[in-house]
Scaffold this motif. Structure first.
Motif, PDB file in Angstrom:
ATOM      1  N   TYR A  89      28.297  46.795  43.641  1.00  0.00           N
ATOM      2  CA  TYR A  89      28.687  46.725  45.055  1.00  0.00           C
ATOM      3  C   TYR A  89      30.157  46.309  45.191  1.00  0.00           C
ATOM      4  O   TYR A  89      30.901  46.859  46.007  1.00  0.00           O
ATOM      5  N   ARG A  90      30.558  45.326  44.406  1.00  0.00           N
ATOM      6  CA  ARG A  90      31.952  44.867  44.481  1.00  0.00           C
ATOM      7  C   ARG A  90      32.913  45.959  43.999  1.00  0.00           C
ATOM      8  O   ARG A  90      34.005  46.125  44.560  1.00  0.00           O
ATOM      9  N   LEU A  91      32.496  46.687  42.969  1.00  0.00           N
ATOM     10  CA  LEU A  91      33.329  47.789  42.491  1.00  0.00           C
ATOM     11  C   LEU A  91      33.466  48.854  43.575  1.00  0.00           C
ATOM     12  O   LEU A  91      34.565  49.390  43.805  1.00  0.00           O
ATOM     13  N   ALA A  95      43.640  52.139  38.245  1.00  0.00           N
ATOM     14  CA  ALA A  95      42.745  50.984  38.299  1.00  0.00           C
ATOM     15  C   ALA A  95      41.609  51.118  37.289  1.00  0.00           C
ATOM     16  O   ALA A  95      41.164  50.120  36.698  1.00  0.00           O
ATOM     17  N   LEU A  96      41.145  52.350  37.059  1.00  0.00           N
ATOM     18  CA  LEU A  96      40.042  52.562  36.135  1.00  0.00           C
ATOM     19  C   LEU A  96      40.410  52.183  34.709  1.00  0.00           C
ATOM     20  O   LEU A  96      39.599  51.610  33.974  1.00  0.00           O
ATOM     21  N   LEU A 112      41.751  42.810  36.366  1.00  0.00           N
ATOM     22  CA  LEU A 112      41.850  43.089  37.789  1.00  0.00           C
ATOM     23  C   LEU A 112      40.867  44.198  38.146  1.00  0.00           C
ATOM     24  O   LEU A 112      40.429  44.951  37.277  1.00  0.00           O
ATOM     25  N   PHE A 113      40.566  44.302  39.426  1.00  0.00           N
ATOM     26  CA  PHE A 113      39.757  45.423  39.927  1.00  0.00           C
ATOM     27  C   PHE A 113      38.416  45.538  39.192  1.00  0.00           C
ATOM     28  O   PHE A 113      38.043  46.604  38.730  1.00  0.00           O
ATOM     29  N   ARG A 153      35.209  44.038  34.082  1.00  0.00           N
ATOM     30  CA  ARG A 153      33.982  44.151  33.291  1.00  0.00           C
ATOM     31  C   ARG A 153      33.191  45.407  33.661  1.00  0.00           C
ATOM     32  O   ARG A 153      32.669  46.106  32.791  1.00  0.00           O
ATOM     33  N   GLU A 154      33.077  45.675  34.955  1.00  0.00           N
ATOM     34  CA  GLU A 154      32.335  46.850  35.401  1.00  0.00           C
ATOM     35  C   GLU A 154      33.041  48.135  34.968  1.00  0.00           C
ATOM     36  O   GLU A 154      32.394  49.117  34.550  1.00  0.00           O
ATOM     37  N   ARG A 155      34.379  48.138  35.048  1.00  0.00           N
ATOM     38  CA  ARG A 155      35.133  49.324  34.636  1.00  0.00           C
ATOM     39  C   ARG A 155      34.971  49.585  33.144  1.00  0.00           C
ATOM     40  O   ARG A 155      34.777  50.729  32.717  1.00  0.00           O
TER      41      ARG A 155
END
Length: 474
Positions: free
Chosen positions: A95-97, A140-141, A147-148, A151-153
């Motif tokens: 959700y945050r991503l 950003a990816l 940043l951004f 961990r999810e990226r």
């Protein structure tokens, strides 16, 4: 009559063009990717709410214990998955991503609208805005700094890398399978990325599609094939790594993805022949070739749609509706097991919902007394069987729609600005629905904590044997 029909078609096209005047193809690609991220977050959220341990089902623990310690794993930035080993931590991160992605994309689009001042003729003057938006997303990816949602990226990049380039001897995790399947639903969007690049490049225009000649005409079909090639590769690896090549199911699954290639290739070939026929009007040979390709394309669409639908219902969802060879067809109507919602509790669904009074030593024959609604199965997450029947019907309709969408030569739909976008959006919704039942069935197959504890030490056939035993005990 023909004049009225032409007038209606022209009116519909005008309305569609006005509605999507400020949402040219590059923006539609960006929005559809954002919608896919949001759908995945809601998948994880709802499954967690219903009590499914998504971290367990997606093999997040296995990835920590096995993938990043294997000597042949490609070198990638180090990523600790400890924070993702609970389903309660998965969906908030996504959700945050999506929040970061959505805010950036929306701000850029609003700026684009404001600068154009309601005049579509100015879109090409300010096409640098979608260019900067896309560059910002890409930067950003791959950003190496914390940043951004780093961990999810990193998790997304590593899962994508494994789907494409993992060694043959490395196991295929369920998270890799789900991601690759989601990419197949974005096949047309992936092809549109190349078209968007051409539209945003110098000399391109947001008002019209770029003209492709020579080998460049095959770039889009090739990019659309990539997700299916990745998923096909996973199926072949599953077969090769199975004990004595016994996993025939993986081969039949590979056939499903292979059936998409004729649809894409034959459609592209038709488009090229149509262009040549227009350039050489009156060419009888071109017309005959186009007619033959059209018939082959219709056959390919029928095979792809029917086979994919059967596989979704029977194998991906574990339903018995189309499993005509199964003895379970006799077990219709009367009681069935449910997986009631228990939020805030992560567990392995089969063990957690086992009847406390059930005799663990009961014979397999006792399992045949279990009955369930026609065409479904004995263990279900949703307490209303209608949900499953509706999902089956929607999947059938949208499967047919998506097979047509893989066809780039259908100008009647493609000429409507909103037609393509609508069909792509519907496929995102179909995949969103598919994920719920696919993860549910995988959770049921994986069984209980015994499998979770032993899966790092057992061979693949032992894990499958344990899951089969638990299924019988149900």
């Amino acid at each position: 009559m023909d004049e009225r029909a032409d007038s209606l078609a022209s009116h519909i096209e005008d309305v569609s063009n006005r509605a999507f005047a400020f949402v040219p193809l590059p923006w539609r690609v960006i929005f559809l990717i954002g919608a896919t991220i949001l759908c995945w977050a809601s998948n994880l959220h709802f499954l967690h709410f219903m009590g499914i341990d998504t971290a367990f089902v997606l093999d997040m623990h296995s990835q920590t214990d096995m993938v990043y310690q294997r000597p042949h794993t490609p070198t990638l930035p180090h990523l600790s998955l400890s924070s993702f080993q609970s389903s309660a931590h998965l969906y908030p991160a996504v959700y945050r991503l999506f929040g970061v992605y959505g805010v950036w994309s929306l701000m850029c689009w609003i700026l684009f609208r404001v600068l154009c001042e309601g005049d579509t003729k100015l879109m090409d003057h300010y096409k640098i805005i979608p260019e900067l938006c896309a560059i910002g997303i890409l930067a950003a990816l791959v950003c190496p700094f914390n940043l951004f949602r780093k961990r999810e990226r990193d998790l997304f990049l590593q899962t994508s890398f494994r789907s494409l380039f993992s060694p043959i001897k490395q196991p295929i995790f369920f998270s890799d399978v789900v991601l690759a399947d989601i990419f197949t639903s974005l096949a047309k969007v992936i092809g549109d990325i190349w078209i968007s690049i051409c539209m945003l490049a110098p000399g391109g225009s947001l008002h019209r599609l770029p003209v492709s000649e020579g080998w460049s005409q095959w770039i889009v079909p090739f990019m659309m094939c990539l997700p299916y090639l990745a998923r096909l590769r996973q199926c072949v690896i599953e077969y090769l790594t199975s004990a004595q090549h016994s996993n025939k199911r993986a081969l039949f699954n590979a056939i499903k993805y292979a059936t998409a290639f004729p649809v894409i290739i034959l459609s592209a070939a038709q488009r090229f022949i149509d262009v040549e026929f227009d350039a050489k009007e009156g060419s009888q040979k071109a017309g005959q070739e186009g007619s033959l390709l059209f018939k082959l394309w219709v056959l390919a669409v029928a095979i792809n749609s029917a086979y994919s639908f059967w596989w979704d219902v029977t194998n991906d969802w574990g339903l018995s509706l189309l499993d005509f060879s199964s003895d379970e067809l006799r077990l219709m109507s009367s009681p069935w097991r449910l997986l009631p919602p228990q939020p805030h509790k992560a567990y392995s669904p089969v063990d957690s919902h086992r009847n406390e009074d059930e005799d663990e030593s009961s014979s397999p024959k006792d399992a045949t007394r279990l009955r369930y609604p026609p065409g479904l199965r004995s263990v279900m997450l949703f307490n209303d069987p209608v949900v499953y029947y509706v999902a089956i019907g929607l999947n059938l309709i949208l499967r047919l729609t998506w097979s047509l969408k893989l066809s780039s030569h259908l100008y009647t739909v493609a000429e409507l600005e909103g037609g393509v976008f609508l069909m792509e959006a519907l496929e995102v919704i179909r995949r969103w629905i598919w994920v719920f039942f696919r993860v549910e069935w995988e959770a049921i197959k994986k069984g209980g904590n015994t499998v979770a504890v032993k899966r790092n030490n057992l061979q693949e056939e032992e894990v499958e044997l344990e899951s089969s035993r638990r299924s019988i005990e149900l």
